[in-house]
Design a protein around this motif. Structure first.
Motif, mmCIF file in Angstrom:
data_model
loop_
_atom_site.group_PDB
_atom_site.id
_atom_site.type_symbol
_atom_site.label_atom_id
_atom_site.label_comp_id
_atom_site.label_asym_id
_atom_site.label_seq_id
_atom_site.Cartn_x
_atom_site.Cartn_y
_atom_site.Cartn_z
ATOM 1 N N ALA A 66 0.830 -1.206 0.000
ATOM 2 C CA ALA A 66 0.000 0.000 0.000
ATOM 3 C C ALA A 66 0.863 1.255 0.000
ATOM 4 O O ALA A 66 0.547 2.246 -0.673
ATOM 5 N N SER A 67 1.981 1.224 0.749
ATOM 6 C CA SER A 67 2.899 2.363 0.750
ATOM 7 C C SER A 67 3.486 2.588 -0.638
ATOM 8 O O SER A 67 3.576 3.731 -1.111
ATOM 9 N N GLU A 68 3.865 1.492 -1.300
ATOM 10 C CA GLU A 68 4.419 1.633 -2.651
ATOM 11 C C GLU A 68 3.363 2.162 -3.615
ATOM 12 O O GLU A 68 3.658 2.972 -4.491
ATOM 13 N N LEU A 69 2.122 1.703 -3.454
ATOM 14 C CA LEU A 69 1.040 2.221 -4.294
ATOM 15 C C LEU A 69 0.847 3.728 -4.065
ATOM 16 O O LEU A 69 0.633 4.485 -5.020
ATOM 17 N N ASN A 70 0.906 4.153 -2.801
ATOM 18 C CA ASN A 70 0.750 5.578 -2.497
ATOM 19 C C ASN A 70 1.868 6.413 -3.122
ATOM 20 O O ASN A 70 1.621 7.472 -3.702
ATOM 21 N N VAL A 71 3.101 5.920 -2.972
ATOM 22 C CA VAL A 71 4.240 6.653 -3.529
ATOM 23 C C VAL A 71 4.149 6.708 -5.049
ATOM 24 O O VAL A 71 4.323 7.762 -5.673
ATOM 25 N N THR A 72 3.846 5.569 -5.651
ATOM 26 C CA THR A 72 3.743 5.517 -7.108
ATOM 27 C C THR A 72 2.588 6.374 -7.608
ATOM 28 O O THR A 72 2.707 7.099 -8.602
ATOM 29 N N GLY A 73 1.468 6.312 -6.898
ATOM 30 C CA GLY A 73 0.320 7.130 -7.294
ATOM 31 C C GLY A 73 0.627 8.612 -7.210
ATOM 32 O O GLY A 73 0.212 9.403 -8.071
ATOM 33 N N ASN A 74 1.371 9.020 -6.177
ATOM 34 C CA ASN A 74 1.751 10.429 -6.050
ATOM 35 C C ASN A 74 2.688 10.847 -7.175
ATOM 36 O O ASN A 74 2.589 11.963 -7.716
ATOM 37 N N ASN A 75 3.607 9.952 -7.546
ATOM 38 C CA ASN A 75 4.502 10.246 -8.676
ATOM 39 C C ASN A 75 3.707 10.455 -9.961
ATOM 40 O O ASN A 75 3.951 11.397 -10.720
ATOM 41 N N ILE A 76 2.760 9.559 -10.194
ATOM 42 C CA ILE A 76 1.953 9.652 -11.423
ATOM 43 C C ILE A 76 1.107 10.925 -11.407
ATOM 44 O O ILE A 76 0.991 11.627 -12.423
ATOM 45 N N ALA A 77 0.540 11.259 -10.249
ATOM 46 C CA ALA A 77 -0.294 12.456 -10.143
ATOM 47 C C ALA A 77 0.493 13.715 -10.454
ATOM 48 O O ALA A 77 -0.058 14.705 -10.948
ATOM 49 N N ASN A 78 1.813 13.692 -10.178
ATOM 50 C CA ASN A 78 2.650 14.884 -10.371
ATOM 51 C C ASN A 78 3.562 14.774 -11.585
ATOM 52 O O ASN A 78 4.547 15.508 -11.690
ATOM 53 N N ALA A 79 3.216 13.889 -12.498
ATOM 54 C CA ALA A 79 4.041 13.726 -13.692
ATOM 55 C C ALA A 79 4.097 15.005 -14.530
ATOM 56 O O ALA A 79 5.034 15.234 -15.284
ATOM 57 N N GLY A 80 3.087 15.865 -14.386
ATOM 58 C CA GLY A 80 3.071 17.122 -15.129
ATOM 59 C C GLY A 80 3.353 18.333 -14.264
ATOM 60 O O GLY A 80 3.161 19.476 -14.716
ATOM 61 N N THR A 81 3.828 18.124 -13.032
ATOM 62 C CA THR A 81 4.089 19.230 -12.110
ATOM 63 C C THR A 81 5.500 19.754 -12.307
ATOM 64 O O THR A 81 6.472 19.009 -12.154
ATOM 65 N N VAL A 82 5.615 21.039 -12.652
ATOM 66 C CA VAL A 82 6.920 21.653 -12.888
ATOM 67 C C VAL A 82 7.772 21.599 -11.624
ATOM 68 O O VAL A 82 7.306 21.920 -10.525
ATOM 69 N N GLY A 83 9.013 21.153 -11.775
ATOM 70 C CA GLY A 83 9.960 21.116 -10.664
ATOM 71 C C GLY A 83 9.756 19.975 -9.691
ATOM 72 O O GLY A 83 10.481 19.893 -8.696
ATOM 73 N N PHE A 84 8.781 19.075 -9.961
ATOM 74 C CA PHE A 84 8.518 17.970 -9.042
ATOM 75 C C PHE A 84 9.628 16.933 -9.125
ATOM 76 O O PHE A 84 10.144 16.629 -10.205
ATOM 77 N N LYS A 85 9.976 16.382 -7.972
ATOM 78 C CA LYS A 85 10.962 15.312 -7.907
ATOM 79 C C LYS A 85 10.287 14.051 -7.386
ATOM 80 O O LYS A 85 9.683 14.063 -6.309
ATOM 81 N N GLY A 86 10.374 12.976 -8.154
ATOM 82 C CA GLY A 86 9.742 11.717 -7.791
ATOM 83 C C GLY A 86 10.379 11.090 -6.557
ATOM 84 O O GLY A 86 11.490 11.436 -6.149
ATOM 85 N N SER A 87 9.643 10.149 -5.962
ATOM 86 C CA SER A 87 10.120 9.421 -4.782
ATOM 87 C C SER A 87 10.013 7.928 -5.040
ATOM 88 O O SER A 87 9.345 7.490 -5.992
ATOM 89 N N ARG A 88 10.669 7.165 -4.204
ATOM 90 C CA ARG A 88 10.527 5.715 -4.263
ATOM 91 C C ARG A 88 10.459 5.164 -2.852
ATOM 92 O O ARG A 88 11.099 5.681 -1.935
ATOM 93 N N ALA A 89 9.652 4.116 -2.691
ATOM 94 C CA ALA A 89 9.553 3.460 -1.393
ATOM 95 C C ALA A 89 10.690 2.442 -1.267
ATOM 96 O O ALA A 89 10.930 1.650 -2.178
ATOM 97 N N GLU A 90 11.390 2.482 -0.147
ATOM 98 C CA GLU A 90 12.498 1.550 0.104
ATOM 99 C C GLU A 90 12.141 0.694 1.321
ATOM 100 O O GLU A 90 11.749 1.227 2.367
ATOM 101 N N PHE A 91 12.254 -0.635 1.142
ATOM 102 C CA PHE A 91 11.777 -1.577 2.166
ATOM 103 C C PHE A 91 12.938 -2.337 2.813
ATOM 104 O O PHE A 91 14.026 -2.464 2.230
ATOM 105 N N ALA A 92 12.655 -2.860 4.003
ATOM 106 C CA ALA A 92 13.633 -3.685 4.725
ATOM 107 C C ALA A 92 12.907 -4.847 5.391
ATOM 108 O O ALA A 92 11.754 -4.711 5.812
ATOM 109 N N ASP A 93 13.583 -5.987 5.453
ATOM 110 C CA ASP A 93 12.946 -7.147 6.088
ATOM 111 C C ASP A 93 13.027 -7.030 7.609
ATOM 112 O O ASP A 93 13.797 -6.238 8.165
#
Length: 403
Positions: A14-41
């Motif tokens: 769900a966290s990865e979906l949220n991060v990915t969804g936010n990236n997609i939502a801001n694909a046209g936002t000037v100056g936006f920098k994408g994020s990625r979810a990083e996981f650990a066991d």
């Protein structure tokens, strides 16, 4: 245990979906920098540590990392649209609260301040009005001065010309009359300016009086003001009359007396047609603001209708030791944090700071095709972890149903 493991997997997906969804939502936002979810066991540990055959207890979201790689540059028609090529952030102030952004949507407010589309003021360095040099120190609000450029009185006129050595003195050496072209060999004019910026026409009339001698009659605004003798060497070089001091008193415009030097150095007398090869004077009239240009070092150069330019300031850029430690504050901006360290603020192109591109905007650095693939992966991870919980439930029901 499997319930918790599966639940942690669902949360991670769900966290990865949220991060990915936010990236997609801001694909046209000037100056936006994408994020990625990083996981650990996760492994359960006792006081004495984790055994060599310990079973995992699921997954946690270790971090949501910001990716500050360069976005594409899109060129626009607005000189106050700004993009950064390279490292750094624009610095903006909201009533003293500083934030940092790569979004270069800028314009002006009703006071001339350069602001972004949220009213935050762009920061930079001012100009010493006396010397015209950029002032260092603490950045301040950048402001466009729309006041008209002050006029400048002419102090020197440089003119380089050639008088035709084959010319003959006017027939019968008649009396010189500006209105009678038969009484002089050639003429040329140039505008000069008084202290109020009013133009005055300086006209030079040349009358050959001998083999290498000429009279230069001077006229300003139709009024004769004097005559200068010009003499040339046998190689055609001007030897006498290279510099003339001209004074015009009691101007009807109310300006100061007009005083300037007329410099004819490098003028010649060759066997060629009369020609003015160069003319320049240092005066100019008043001028209204015609436009603003920002170069790659962030210098704001104002252009005026009188042809003059003036530096009005220089924008500042900031960089941090740990950009990923910046705190996102929305509106495509970040704030300093303890993890990011103190900002290093300077002029564009200095140190590790990038350069400024005027009339352009940096696009989002989100790769849509990659994000869509991430969506598919996150969806499958979510479904698979749901299957873990479903299977554990079935096993538990089997145990409960034992008689």
């Amino acid at each position: 245990m499997s319930f918790n493991t599966g639940l942690s997997g669902i949360r991670a997906a769900a966290s990865e979906l949220n991060v990915t969804g936010n990236n997609i939502a801001n694909a046209g936002t000037v100056g936006f920098k994408g994020s990625r979810a990083e996981f650990a066991d996760v492994y359960a540990a006792s006081v004495l540590g984790t055994g060599s055959n310990a079973m995992g207890s699921g997954v946690i979201t270790g971090d949501v990392a910001q990716l500050f790689n360069q976005g594409g540059i899109n060129y626009t028609e607005n000189s106050l649209d700004l993009a950064i090529n390279g490292n750094g952030f624009f610095v903006t102030s909201n009533n003293g609260a500083l934030s940092y952004t790569r979004a270069g949507y800028f314009g002006t407010d009703n006071q001339g301040n350069i602001v972004n589309n949220f009213g935050e003021r762009l920061q930079g360095y001012g100009v010493n009005e006396a010397s015209g040099e950029i002032q260092g120190g603490v950045p301040k609000d950048l402001k466009i001065n729309t006041r008209a450029a002050e006029p400048n009185a002419t102090t020197v006129v440089n003119s380089t010309l050639n008088l035709n050595s084959k010319d003959l003195p006017p027939a019968g050496n008649p009396e010189f009359l500006p209105s009678d072209s038969s009484t002089y060999n050639s003429s040329t004019s140039v505008n000069v300016f008084d202290s109020l910026g009013n133009p005055h026409v300086l006209t030079k009339y040349f009358v050959k009086t001998g083999g290498a001698e000429w009279d230069m009659h001077l006229q300003i605004d139709g009024e004769m003001i004097g005559t200068e003798k010009l003499e040339f060497s046998d190689t055609g070089k001007l030897t006498s009359g290279t510099k003339t001091e001209i004074t015009l008193e009691g101007l009807a415009t109310g300006a100061k007396d007009l005083k300037f030097d007329l410099n004819l150095e490098n003028s010649t007398q060759y066997a060629a047609s009369f020609a003015v090869t160069a003319v320049a004077q240092d005066g100019y009239t008043t001028g209204d603001l015609a436009g603003l240009e920002i170069n790659d070092e962030g210098l704001m150069v104002a252009r005026y209708t009188n042809g003059q330019t003036k530096v009005q300031g220089q924008l500042a850029l900031a960089t941090f030791a740990n950009q990923q430690g910046l705190t996102p504050v929305g509106k495509t901006g970040w704030a300093q944090s303890s993890e990011s360290g103190e900002p290093v603020i300077g002029k564009a192109g200095s140190g590790t700071l990038g350069r400024v591109q005027s009339g352009a905007l940096e696009q989002s650095n989100v790769d849509l095709s990659e994000q869509l693939i991430n969506l598919i992966v996150a969806q499958r991870n979510y479904q698979a972890n749901s299957k873990t919980i479903q299977t554990e439930d079935a096993v538990t029901q089997t145990i409960i149903n034992l008689r």
